[in-house]
Design an enzyme around this catalytic site. Structure first.
Site, mmCIF file in Angstrom:
data_model
loop_
_atom_site.group_PDB
_atom_site.id
_atom_site.type_symbol
_atom_site.label_atom_id
_atom_site.label_comp_id
_atom_site.label_asym_id
_atom_site.label_seq_id
_atom_site.Cartn_x
_atom_site.Cartn_y
_atom_site.Cartn_z
ATOM 1 N N ASP A 96 16.829 5.233 -6.044
ATOM 2 C CA ASP A 96 16.272 4.431 -4.958
ATOM 3 C C ASP A 96 16.194 2.969 -5.395
ATOM 4 O OD1 ASP A 96 14.701 3.674 -2.725
ATOM 5 O OD2 ASP A 96 13.666 5.613 -2.744
ATOM 6 N N ASP A 274 16.134 0.757 -0.191
ATOM 7 C CA ASP A 274 14.835 0.642 0.466
ATOM 8 C C ASP A 274 14.826 -0.532 1.458
ATOM 9 O OD1 ASP A 274 12.000 1.584 0.352
ATOM 10 O OD2 ASP A 274 11.623 -0.474 -0.269
ATOM 11 N N GLU A 324 17.810 2.348 4.255
ATOM 12 C CA GLU A 324 16.635 2.558 5.096
ATOM 13 C C GLU A 324 16.490 1.346 6.010
ATOM 14 O OE1 GLU A 324 11.844 3.386 4.797
ATOM 15 O OE2 GLU A 324 12.785 1.909 3.505
ATOM 16 N N HIS A 398 8.809 10.610 2.379
ATOM 17 C CA HIS A 398 7.531 10.331 1.723
ATOM 18 C C HIS A 398 6.668 9.339 2.513
ATOM 19 C CE1 HIS A 398 10.254 7.143 0.753
ATOM 20 N NE2 HIS A 398 9.234 6.401 0.368
ATOM 21 N N ASP A 399 7.188 8.808 3.605
ATOM 22 C CA ASP A 399 6.422 7.859 4.413
ATOM 23 C C ASP A 399 5.939 8.477 5.723
ATOM 24 O OD1 ASP A 399 6.866 5.769 2.610
ATOM 25 O OD2 ASP A 399 8.775 5.252 3.564
#
Ligand code: GLC
Ligand code: CA
Length: 657
Positions: A96, A274, A324, A398-399
């Site tokens: 990531d 990200d 993302e 995870h968000d």
């Protein structure tokens, strides 16, 4: 066709996956021990959330050194061994890359704070501006400002600023920095800083009333942090310890390319980027009178150039890459993920995960709007296909709170609704991503006290919501539904004391609580149950490999007026795959106007309700046990009308032609 179309990606949240040494924190050696599990699940790629050195204010999304392993997660030797072992198993690892910002503990930022002009230019600094009591700009002072812009605006921004006043300025005055002056140009009309003997309160007040723009951080409060020694603010779209990098500076771009080259050389197979559509900031920084500022920096002016340059210069153009995309547009995503633009292989967009945000506000609860959900899937799935671009499809990460808790019914139809949601996504056009625990139907955390939360965003918003006048109970209820920690509880491997996440006799507690439902929701029980959610995910992953139509077929959504059932057709070379998903916990009629769906001669590829064997079903469609795929269809000659779906049932019917 590139191999990732029939691939499935698994996301690991490193801190919560598997703790090998019992300190309560998941680690790289824990991941190594579970690689065979992932192989057995059938996934092709494994994306790991950041495990680089970090103060962990945002659990590793605040990177202090891109080239080292955070000791809490292991060593570089562990990372090397993990990459080697994954490659031996044919699992491609993806790391990531958090390139929109660094931690304020990153060497670059520290040098910037020490006044080194080279490193100051790695970040985004702006001068104070004069504002009246309502927050309106009085005189344009920053040379970057557009002088035409009238200082008119709404008052709603003022409250946004207020919430963060104390917190933001407190840290400004806490930051340790040299008092040396900076060499960057100071406009002659610059607003003077508070006097050297100003009290922390005075500095705080000055910082709050002179912010360069009214932009709001994604984690609440102002997006600017004041540094008294420079009489400047730096931009942080996220936490104040996550300073945004200045991508306009070619040196910054070179530094980031080197990070990719370093990890690529170690044998990675891909990267996740990200919030990568936020990297290109505007030429002019101005107040946003319509929103929180995002329209000025989302899908910014140079983002496509920057991404293409990054991919080309690092040689990752043929690797698995996913960006993302925060609050993005379809048109931009078509560019990001169209092979002709040489940017990324695929993108995450989030619009479908906002259909339960009241007025678009994350912290205002509403039941999911399934009509909106269908519209968004239709727009994005069909639109990306028309634009020749590729999707990443997903419910969880995870968000996000857990999708089954959010869009299904984990109390009455835990298994059915979890399987239905999986089907809806996995049979779409795009590469499916599975977030750890999703494959066993893990649910929201069920925390009952604010002390159980760990996430910076949740804690900030609990304060903001109670400051806005919500009772602690109301605030807790909202956080309970919306907190990112819902997706961050430890992976439930067994029914053991610590769910098998860490050794039963560990001396420490896990870093975050484990839901009680580990007793029945865990890998151990589900591995031995052919009707489990886990077994169902394995089947979906396998079907994508076995049926080209799932990987490569076109997609069209059908029955657009239906409020309860989302349906679509995939098509490839004369074959059709009809997918129907009942989003309600009640029996729902299928194509009522037409008297049902004519499934004569079709093969039932998968059904989320497996309380009876598919073959020989009462409705007469032929089943598939995986082995003899096409035969059922040809044998069944009786007319078959599918008139309804059971609660949360999802079914896929293959029509040969
Ligand atoms: C992304 C990450 C999230 C993080 C944020 C800032 O949205 O997924 O976890 O907080 O970026 O890096
Ligand atoms: Ca550990």
């Amino acid at each position: 066709m590139s191999d990732f179309r029939n691939s499935t990606v698994y996301q690991i949240y490193v801190k919560s996956f598997c703790d090998s040494n019992g300190d309560g924190i998941g680690d790289l050696n824990g991941i190594r021990s579970k690689l065979p599990y992932l192989k057995n699940l059938g996934v092709d790629y494994v994306w790991l959330t950041p495990f680089f050195r970090s103060p962990m204010n945002d659990n590793g999304y605040d990177v202090a050194d891109y080239y080292s392993v955070n000791p809490m997660f292991g060593t570089m030797d562990d990372a090397d061994a993990m990459i080697r072992e994954a490659n031996e198993l044919g699992l491609g690892l993806m790391f990531d890359m958090v390139f929109n910002h660094t931690s304020t503990e990153h060497e670059w930022f520290k040098k910037a704070l020490a006044g080194d002009p080279t490193y100051m230019d790695y970040y985004i600094w702006k001068d104070p501006v004069n504002r009246d009591a309502d927050g309106h700009i009085l005189t344009p002072t920053d040379s970057d400002r557009d002088s035409d812009r009238a200082a008119t605006g709404s008052a709603n921004t003022a409250s946004g600023l207020d919430t963060n006043v104390s917190e933001s300025a407190k840290t400004a005055s806490n930051l340790e920095m040299s008092t040396g002056s900076t060499s960057s140009a100071q406009p002659s009309d610059q607003i003077p800083a508070p006097a050297p003997n100003a009290s922390p309160e005075e500095i705080r007040a000055f910082a709050a009333s002179h912010v360069p723009t009214n932009w709001v951080s994604k984690f609440g409060g102002s997006a600017w942090e004041y540094v008294p020694a420079f009489n400047k603010y730096y931009l942080h779209l996220f936490d104040k310890t996550q300073a945004d990098l200045n991508w306009e500076n070619p040196r910054v771009r070179e530094e980031l390319k080197n990070v990719i080259r370093f990890w690529k050389a170690k044998g990675l197979k891909g990267f996740r980027f990200d919030v990568v559509n936020l990297i290109s900031k505007p030429a002019v920084f101005e107040d946003d009178f319509e929103g929180d500022g995002r329209r000025f920096y989302t899908d910014g002016r140079h983002v496509h150039e920057f991404l293409r340059e990054l991919a080309e210069d690092t040689g990752i153009a043929d690797m698995m890459t996913v960006g993302e995309m925060s609050s993005t547009s379809l048109a931009n995503c078509i560019r990001y993920a169209n092979p002709a633009s040489h940017e990324l292989k695929m993108v995450f967009s989030f619009h479908h995960l906002k259909v339960d945000y009241k007025n678009g506000q994350k912290w205002e609860l509403m039941a999911p709007d399934f009509r909106k959900l269908r519209e968004l899937f239709t727009e994005w799935q069909e639109g990306m296909e028309k634009g020749g671009a590729w999707n990443a499809v997903f419910w969880n990460n995870h968000d996000q709170p857990r999708a089954n808790s959010r869009f299904g019914d984990v109390t009455h139809y835990w298994k059915e609704s979890s399987k239905m949601l999986a089907t809806l996504i996995h049979l779409m056009r795009g590469t499916p991503y599975i977030y750890e625990g999703e494959e066993i139907g893990m649910t929201n955390a069920g925390f009952t006290s604010i002390d159980q939360y760990r996430d910076v965003e949740s804690i900030n918003y609990y304060r903001i919501l109670t400051n806005e006048g919500k009772s602690p109970e109301e605030a807790l209820h909202i956080i309970g539904e919306r907190s990112r920690d819902n997706g961050r509880t430890p992976m439930q491997w067994t029914a053991g004391r610590y769910a098998g996440f860490m050794p039963d006799d560990a001396k420490h507690e896990p870093w975050i609580g484990i839901p009680d439902n580990k007793d029945h929701i865990n890998v151990a029980v589900e591995s031995h149950d052919s009707a489990s959610i886990l077994s169902y995910y394995k089947k979906l992953i396998r079907l994508r490999k076995e049926y080209e139509i799932i990987a490569d077929g076109s997609i069209r959504f059908t029955d657009p007026e239906n409020e309860n059932i989302i349906s679509y057709v995939r098509e490839l070379g004369g074959r059709k795959l009809h997918v129907f998903c009942n989003l309600r916990g009640a029996e729902e009629p299928l194509l009522a106007n037409a008297g049902g769906f004519d499934a004569t001669g079709m093969q039932r590829l998968i059904d989320s309700i497996e309380d009876e064997t598919c073959a020989g079903r009462s409705d007469g469609t032929a089943g598939n046990d995986g082995a003899d795929a096409a035969s059922g269809a040809k044998d069944s000659t009786d007319a078959v009308l599918l008139t309804k779906l059971r609660p949360y049932e999802a079914v896929a019917l293959l029509e040969e032609n």
